[in-house]
Structure formats: C-alpha cells, structure tokens
Write a protein that holds these residues in place. Structure first.
Motif, PDB file in Angstrom:
ATOM      1  N   ASP A  11      -3.866   3.436   6.301  1.00 57.55           N
ATOM      2  CA  ASP A  11      -4.698   4.015   5.257  1.00 57.55           C
ATOM      3  C   ASP A  11      -4.255   3.540   3.875  1.00 57.55           C
ATOM      4  O   ASP A  11      -5.073   3.192   3.025  1.00 57.55           O
ATOM      5  CB  ASP A  11      -4.619   5.544   5.342  1.00 57.55           C
ATOM      6  CG  ASP A  11      -5.538   6.231   4.331  1.00 57.55           C
ATOM      7  OD1 ASP A  11      -6.657   5.736   4.122  1.00 57.55           O
ATOM      8  OD2 ASP A  11      -5.131   7.250   3.755  1.00 57.55           O
ATOM      9  N   PHE A  12      -2.926   3.471   3.645  1.00 60.47           N
ATOM     10  CA  PHE A  12      -2.414   3.025   2.345  1.00 60.47           C
ATOM     11  C   PHE A  12      -2.752   1.561   2.100  1.00 60.47           C
ATOM     12  O   PHE A  12      -3.188   1.178   1.000  1.00 60.47           O
ATOM     13  CB  PHE A  12      -0.901   3.224   2.293  1.00 60.47           C
ATOM     14  CG  PHE A  12      -0.274   2.761   0.998  1.00 60.47           C
ATOM     15  CD1 PHE A  12      -0.586   3.374  -0.208  1.00 60.47           C
ATOM     16  CD2 PHE A  12       0.613   1.700   0.985  1.00 60.47           C
ATOM     17  CE1 PHE A  12      -0.019   2.950  -1.397  1.00 60.47           C
ATOM     18  CE2 PHE A  12       1.179   1.265  -0.199  1.00 60.47           C
ATOM     19  CZ  PHE A  12       0.865   1.896  -1.393  1.00 60.47           C
ATOM     20  N   ILE A  13      -2.600   0.714   3.125  1.00 59.95           N
ATOM     21  CA  ILE A  13      -2.949  -0.705   2.986  1.00 59.95           C
ATOM     22  C   ILE A  13      -4.424  -0.854   2.648  1.00 59.95           C
ATOM     23  O   ILE A  13      -4.812  -1.623   1.766  1.00 59.95           O
ATOM     24  CB  ILE A  13      -2.610  -1.472   4.279  1.00 59.95           C
ATOM     25  CG1 ILE A  13      -1.082  -1.512   4.501  1.00 59.95           C
ATOM     26  CG2 ILE A  13      -3.163  -2.907   4.227  1.00 59.95           C
ATOM     27  CD1 ILE A  13      -0.679  -2.067   5.851  1.00 59.95           C
ATOM     28  N   LYS A  14      -5.267  -0.102   3.346  1.00 60.65           N
ATOM     29  CA  LYS A  14      -6.714  -0.174   3.111  1.00 60.65           C
ATOM     30  C   LYS A  14      -7.066   0.239   1.682  1.00 60.65           C
ATOM     31  O   LYS A  14      -7.859  -0.423   0.999  1.00 60.65           O
ATOM     32  CB  LYS A  14      -7.437   0.718   4.115  1.00 60.65           C
ATOM     33  CG  LYS A  14      -8.939   0.811   3.883  1.00 60.65           C
ATOM     34  CD  LYS A  14      -9.555   1.845   4.810  1.00 60.65           C
ATOM     35  CE  LYS A  14     -11.029   2.046   4.457  1.00 60.65           C
ATOM     36  NZ  LYS A  14     -11.203   2.583   3.111  1.00 60.65           N
ATOM     37  N   GLN A  15      -6.467   1.342   1.210  1.00 58.85           N
ATOM     38  CA  GLN A  15      -6.767   1.810  -0.141  1.00 58.85           C
ATOM     39  C   GLN A  15      -6.367   0.778  -1.185  1.00 58.85           C
ATOM     40  O   GLN A  15      -7.110   0.526  -2.144  1.00 58.85           O
ATOM     41  CB  GLN A  15      -6.042   3.132  -0.410  1.00 58.85           C
ATOM     42  CG  GLN A  15      -6.583   4.318   0.375  1.00 58.85           C
ATOM     43  CD  GLN A  15      -5.870   5.603  -0.015  1.00 58.85           C
ATOM     44  OE1 GLN A  15      -5.828   5.979  -1.180  1.00 58.85           O
ATOM     45  NE2 GLN A  15      -5.304   6.281   0.963  1.00 58.85           N
ATOM     46  N   ARG A  16      -5.187   0.154  -1.020  1.00 58.28           N
ATOM     47  CA  ARG A  16      -4.728  -0.822  -1.997  1.00 58.28           C
ATOM     48  C   ARG A  16      -5.582  -2.085  -1.961  1.00 58.28           C
ATOM     49  O   ARG A  16      -5.839  -2.706  -2.996  1.00 58.28           O
ATOM     50  CB  ARG A  16      -3.256  -1.148  -1.755  1.00 58.28           C
ATOM     51  CG  ARG A  16      -2.319   0.004  -2.116  1.00 58.28           C
ATOM     52  CD  ARG A  16      -2.402   0.338  -3.598  1.00 58.28           C
ATOM     53  NE  ARG A  16      -1.989  -0.776  -4.407  1.00 58.28           N
ATOM     54  CZ  ARG A  16      -0.731  -0.989  -4.785  1.00 58.28           C
ATOM     55  NH1 ARG A  16       0.212  -0.128  -4.447  1.00 58.28           N
ATOM     56  NH2 ARG A  16      -0.419  -2.037  -5.513  1.00 58.28           N
ATOM     57  N   MET A  17      -6.030  -2.491  -0.767  1.00 55.23           N
ATOM     58  CA  MET A  17      -6.892  -3.673  -0.677  1.00 55.23           C
ATOM     59  C   MET A  17      -8.256  -3.397  -1.292  1.00 55.23           C
ATOM     60  O   MET A  17      -8.853  -4.261  -1.930  1.00 55.23           O
ATOM     61  CB  MET A  17      -7.010  -4.120   0.776  1.00 55.23           C
ATOM     62  CG  MET A  17      -5.716  -4.699   1.332  1.00 55.23           C
ATOM     63  SD  MET A  17      -5.824  -5.197   3.062  1.00 55.23           S
ATOM     64  CE  MET A  17      -6.830  -6.673   2.907  1.00 55.23           C
ATOM     65  N   ASP A  18      -8.762  -2.160  -1.110  1.00 56.87           N
ATOM     66  CA  ASP A  18     -10.024  -1.778  -1.739  1.00 56.87           C
ATOM     67  C   ASP A  18      -9.893  -1.795  -3.257  1.00 56.87           C
ATOM     68  O   ASP A  18     -10.807  -2.200  -3.975  1.00 56.87           O
ATOM     69  CB  ASP A  18     -10.456  -0.380  -1.283  1.00 56.87           C
ATOM     70  CG  ASP A  18     -11.031  -0.384   0.134  1.00 56.87           C
ATOM     71  OD1 ASP A  18     -11.335  -1.474   0.652  1.00 56.87           O
ATOM     72  OD2 ASP A  18     -11.158   0.705   0.718  1.00 56.87           O
ATOM     73  N   ARG A  19      -8.735  -1.357  -3.767  1.00 58.56           N
ATOM     74  CA  ARG A  19      -8.545  -1.246  -5.212  1.00 58.56           C
ATOM     75  C   ARG A  19      -8.192  -2.569  -5.874  1.00 58.56           C
ATOM     76  O   ARG A  19      -8.773  -2.946  -6.886  1.00 58.56           O
ATOM     77  CB  ARG A  19      -7.435  -0.221  -5.521  1.00 58.56           C
ATOM     78  CG  ARG A  19      -7.348   0.156  -6.998  1.00 58.56           C
ATOM     79  CD  ARG A  19      -6.087   0.943  -7.304  1.00 58.56           C
ATOM     80  NE  ARG A  19      -4.929   0.066  -7.383  1.00 58.56           N
ATOM     81  CZ  ARG A  19      -3.699   0.505  -7.658  1.00 58.56           C
ATOM     82  NH1 ARG A  19      -3.482   1.798  -7.845  1.00 58.56           N
ATOM     83  NH2 ARG A  19      -2.681  -0.340  -7.717  1.00 58.56           N
ATOM     84  N   ASP A  20      -7.218  -3.295  -5.272  1.00 56.27           N
ATOM     85  CA  ASP A  20      -6.676  -4.490  -5.913  1.00 56.27           C
ATOM     86  C   ASP A  20      -7.160  -5.796  -5.310  1.00 56.27           C
ATOM     87  O   ASP A  20      -7.009  -6.854  -5.916  1.00 56.27           O
ATOM     88  CB  ASP A  20      -5.139  -4.478  -5.839  1.00 56.27           C
ATOM     89  CG  ASP A  20      -4.529  -3.301  -6.585  1.00 56.27           C
ATOM     90  OD1 ASP A  20      -5.227  -2.733  -7.445  1.00 56.27           O
ATOM     91  OD2 ASP A  20      -3.370  -2.966  -6.316  1.00 56.27           O
ATOM     92  N   GLY A  21      -7.687  -5.733  -4.087  1.00 54.83           N
ATOM     93  CA  GLY A  21      -8.097  -6.961  -3.429  1.00 54.83           C
ATOM     94  C   GLY A  21      -6.989  -7.655  -2.673  1.00 54.83           C
ATOM     95  O   GLY A  21      -7.216  -8.654  -2.001  1.00 54.83           O
TER      96      GLY A  21
END
Length: 237
Positions: A11-21
């Motif tokens: 979940d944390f990886i997904k959120q950061r990829m959604d935010r920062d790419g």
C-alpha cells in the motif's frame, strides 16, 4: 494471502508511486513501516515479488513495478485510491498470468503525444528549457488530473536513488506550486532548470538531490520558480 506488514508495504509503495511517479527508497519504506533495519524490507519485497504482486527491474536503483493488487485494495471505497502503474519498461512486456495458450487478446491502450522539451539536469542545473525537441507517446493513465503535461529527458545521476536514471524520460504536470517532498522541475534565478525534490523551510527553498554525491542547494524563495511536478517515468531498455 498477504501478511499485515506485506499489505502495508504494498500500500505504501502504491501511494508513493501514485504521488511521485517513482517508488520510495528502502529507508523510506523502513520508516513508514516502523522497522529497525532495511533487512526486514528486503524480506517483505522478496515475499511480494514471489507472490506476483511486484517486480524488481534488473540493474536499476529503486526500480519496482506493481503487477497486481490484492482484491481488498481494488474494492470501491479503498482509501488509497485507484491503481495506476507509473513505470513503463520500454518494449519489455509485463508478465502477469495471461490467457490460455492459443487465445488471442487485443487490449486497447489510450495514449497521448507529449512534447519533449529537451534535457533536464538531474545534477548541476542547466539552462532553462523552452523548445520542443520531439514528441513521445505517453499512456493516458499516467497523466494525473487536469492541466498541461510535458516530458523531459533526464541528464545526470543526482536523482538515481529516487529511481530516476540518466536517459530516462520524465513526465511533468505543469504547475507553479509544490508540496514538501514533491519532485519538481525548478527554475533557478530565471536561467537554470533542474529536477530535484522540493522542500520549503520558511522563506528558503531547498532543492534536494537523491544521491549523496550531490549537496542540497538552498535559495531564497523568490529565486526559485516551480515549473511542474513529476507524475510519471518512461524507461527504454
């Protein structure tokens, strides 16, 4: 079935990829999950990869790709939002479980042409970029929200620990504001453009590299103008 820690990390990886790419660093993962060492993160990453939820991209620093999500994370109402992969592995095909052998599948992919505005320094800043060098096709799912987008070719290695390598194409959403921690295109003193992580400290702006070989540069806020925020990354092999 994933353990609670495995689910938290995904979940944390997904959120950061959604935010920062780009994926978070191992140190950021360790802090987010409140673990004492990065070895625990290595074990969780390996477990997620073995279960087919993520894939590590070979020979790339911090290069992770989300292959699938647990059913619970894809249900309506899940607080972290929808699943949008942000790393494209050039012509390398994804390898999730496919259809039966012999079946033919045609998948339509919506893409948009973006102007590539030249090269952006992920290192010592270079002259401001203003001319289109060529165009690149970008999946529509990579473009975040409304507004104009453009692309830049990365020059240098100062953002390598953010998963951004020399020669990558970064997709930028045009905007003039940024939150702390965003990776932005910053115009310095009206003449130099650089790709860095943005931090505001009172009336000062810090432009942070993601490579210990480069120092953080700090400027009065009136000397730094945000020209866009990183929303995606395209890599060819």
């Amino acid at each position: 079935m994933l353990t609670r820690k495995q689910l938290e990390l995904l979940d944390f990886i997904k959120q950061r990829m959604d935010r920062d790419g780009v994926p978070p660093s191992f140190d950021e993962m360790k802090d987010a999950l409140d673990l004492r060492s990065k070895s625990g993160i290595h074990r969780l990453i390996t477990a997620l990869e073995e279960r087919g939820f993520i894939r590590r991209l070979a020979h790339r620093a911090r290069a992770l790709e989300i292959i699938k999500l647990p059913d619970a994370m894809e249900k309506p109402g899940y607080t972290s939002g929808g699943f949008t992969p942000k790393v494209i592995a050039g012509d390398k095909p994804a390898t999730p479980p496919g259809p039966p052998r012999g079946a033919m599948v045609v998948e339509a992919v919506h893409a948009m042409e973006l102007p590539v505005m030249g090269r952006i320094a992920a290192g010592v800043p270079i002259e401001a970029i203003s001319e289109v060098s060529h165009h690149v096709a970008v999946p529509g799912s990579m473009l975040s929200g409304r507004g104009n987008h453009y692309a830049l070719e990365v020059k240098g290695d100062s953002m390598i620990e953010a998963g951004i390598n020399d020669g990558d194409i970064v997709v930028i959403r045009e905007q003039t504001t940024a939150d702390n921690g965003d990776i932005v295109v910053a115009l310095v003193e009206e003449s130099e453009a650089t790709l860095k992580r943005f931090r505001r400290k009172g009336s000062m702006i810090a432009l942070e590299a993601a490579n210990p070989a480069y120092e953080t540069r700090v400027f009065p806020d009136h000397l730094v103008k945000v020209q866009g925020r990183l929303v995606g990354l395209i890599r060819s092999y």
